[in-house]
Design a protein around this motif. Structure first.
Motif, mmCIF file in Angstrom:
data_model
loop_
_atom_site.group_PDB
_atom_site.id
_atom_site.type_symbol
_atom_site.label_atom_id
_atom_site.label_comp_id
_atom_site.label_asym_id
_atom_site.label_seq_id
_atom_site.Cartn_x
_atom_site.Cartn_y
_atom_site.Cartn_z
ATOM 1 N N VAL A 100 0.824 -1.212 0.000
ATOM 2 C CA VAL A 100 0.000 0.000 0.000
ATOM 3 C C VAL A 100 0.856 1.259 0.000
ATOM 4 O O VAL A 100 0.344 2.361 -0.239
ATOM 5 N N LEU A 101 2.142 1.135 0.266
ATOM 6 C CA LEU A 101 3.026 2.296 0.244
ATOM 7 C C LEU A 101 3.243 2.732 -1.201
ATOM 8 O O LEU A 101 3.700 1.959 -2.035
ATOM 9 N N GLU A 102 2.933 3.983 -1.480
ATOM 10 C CA GLU A 102 2.966 4.491 -2.856
ATOM 11 C C GLU A 102 4.085 5.519 -3.022
ATOM 12 O O GLU A 102 4.116 6.545 -2.316
ATOM 13 N N LEU A 103 5.028 5.242 -3.911
ATOM 14 C CA LEU A 103 6.102 6.192 -4.196
ATOM 15 C C LEU A 103 5.520 7.352 -4.991
ATOM 16 O O LEU A 103 5.024 7.171 -6.108
ATOM 17 N N THR A 104 5.556 8.549 -4.414
ATOM 18 C CA THR A 104 4.811 9.692 -4.936
ATOM 19 C C THR A 104 5.687 10.944 -4.950
ATOM 20 O O THR A 104 6.611 11.083 -4.145
ATOM 21 N N ASP A 105 5.359 11.861 -5.853
ATOM 22 C CA ASP A 105 5.978 13.187 -5.856
ATOM 23 C C ASP A 105 5.164 14.118 -4.960
ATOM 24 O O ASP A 105 3.955 14.279 -5.145
ATOM 25 N N LEU A 106 5.827 14.733 -3.995
ATOM 26 C CA LEU A 106 5.186 15.683 -3.096
ATOM 27 C C LEU A 106 5.932 17.015 -3.138
ATOM 28 O O LEU A 106 7.110 17.062 -3.500
ATOM 29 N N ASP A 107 5.251 18.074 -2.748
ATOM 30 C CA ASP A 107 5.927 19.358 -2.605
ATOM 31 C C ASP A 107 6.926 19.280 -1.464
ATOM 32 O O ASP A 107 6.660 18.650 -0.431
#
Length: 329
Positions: free
Chosen positions: A14-21
């Motif tokens: 469920v851990l999602e590698l994501t782009d964040l500010d």
């Protein structure tokens, strides 16, 4: 920035590698560029939202309906990128580490100045990231809960894990005689970090050996609190740190049993609660001194690259790591 985000409870998948500010530090915060973090039961209990009973307890536990924290990662080590307007102790470029309780699974994290400490000069970022939560837990258990004194006898059940390897070394640094309990493959490791005696739980039951100890740290949760009481002196201290996990109650039930028993026995029966500690910075400063003096050294089992955090958690969940599992960026 890249970060592993937790949007719902579940397995490491469920851990999602994501782009964040990239976060912006508040006036009393420091923006740290994370160079390394570590994984531990604290992280995967939050990830799974287990045991379920913890969701009802409020405070620092998992949320009832969903995760409170979007980015997990209780430990971090890195470099100061930016400081808030009221920060006076740190400046960009400083090497630091912290028990942040969250955000270690991202490339940047904001940490309050009051929770951040200079990284031990003789450790790499990866080694430093192995220290905060595990070593702090061991320190609180021995010094604050056990009130350890030179010459005392200490038993550590679960001596080869993340907390256990620090506990063995800290107990020796405080002048105690240490007996470590672990499996066959870790006997030499536990002896090498300072244990005076090692009990192989596959061959012997420490509750049946007739020995008495001033302090017992229960990390493995292999026996009931009532059984562990048998190995303590009349005024000994039993400090519970962990135990075998379960979906519904454990290890919370194991911990509560010790608290319920406490008023009816002569020994101290208590829990080492690192999450509620308000002196993390002071504790890290003391740990840094011990590390730089050569009295404590992190034990690292495996190192994974940042993109393999889910795989690292899977390995750590198996419960067989010797020392810490570290993530490098």
């Amino acid at each position: 920035m890249k970060a592993f985000v937790l949007r719902s409870y579940g397995s490491p998948d469920v851990l999602e590698l994501t782009d964040l500010d990239r976060p912006v530090p508040a006036r009393d915060e420091v923006l740290v560029r994370v160079r390394a973090t570590s994984v531990q039961p604290y992280d995967w209990h939050y990830m799974r939202g287990q045991p379920y009973v913890a969701r009802l307890m409020g405070g620092g536990g998992p949320g009832l309906r969903g995760p409170k924290f979007g980015v997990l990662g209780a430990d971090l080590a890195g470099q100061v990128e930016e400081v808030g307007a009221d920060v006076t102790e740190f400046r960009p470029g400083d090497e630091v580490y912290a028990m942040s309780k969250r955000d270690g699974f991202g490339e940047y994290a904001c940490v309050k100045e009051s929770e951040l400490a200079p990284k031990p000069a003789n450790l790499t970022f990866e080694q430093a990231a192995a220290v905060p939560l595990a070593a702090n837990t061991a320190l609180i258990a021995l010094r604050d809960k056990g009130r350890i004194q030179p010459g005392q006898k200490v038993l550590i059940d679960g001596a080869s894990g993340g907390v256990g390897t620090f506990a063995v070394q800290l107990a020796k640094a405080f002048g105690a005689t240490v007996t470590g309990v672990c499996g066959s493959r870790n006997v030499d490791l536990v002896r090498s970090i300072g244990a005076d005696e090692v009990v192989d739980y596959t061959k012997q039951d420490f509750t049946q050996l007739g020995q008495r100890y001033d302090i017992m740290l229960d990390i493995a949760g292999s026996h009931s609190a009532l059984a562990c009481r048998q190995v303590l002196t009349r005024k000994g201290a039993y400090i519970l740190i962990g135990g075998k996990g379960g979906r519904w109650v454990q290890p919370v039930g194991h911990m509560m049993a010790a608290v319920v028993l406490s008023p009816f026995v002569s020994q101290t029966m208590t829990i080492a609660d690192v999450v509620s500690c308000t002196e993390n910075k002071q504790n890290l400063t003391l740990l840094t001194e011990l590390i730089e003096d050569g009295k404590v050294t992190p034990v690292i089992d495996r190192t994974y690259p940042f993109k393999e955090i889910p795989e690292a958690i899977r390995y750590q969940e198996e419960g067989h790591s010797s020392g810490k599992v570290v993530i490098t960026f």
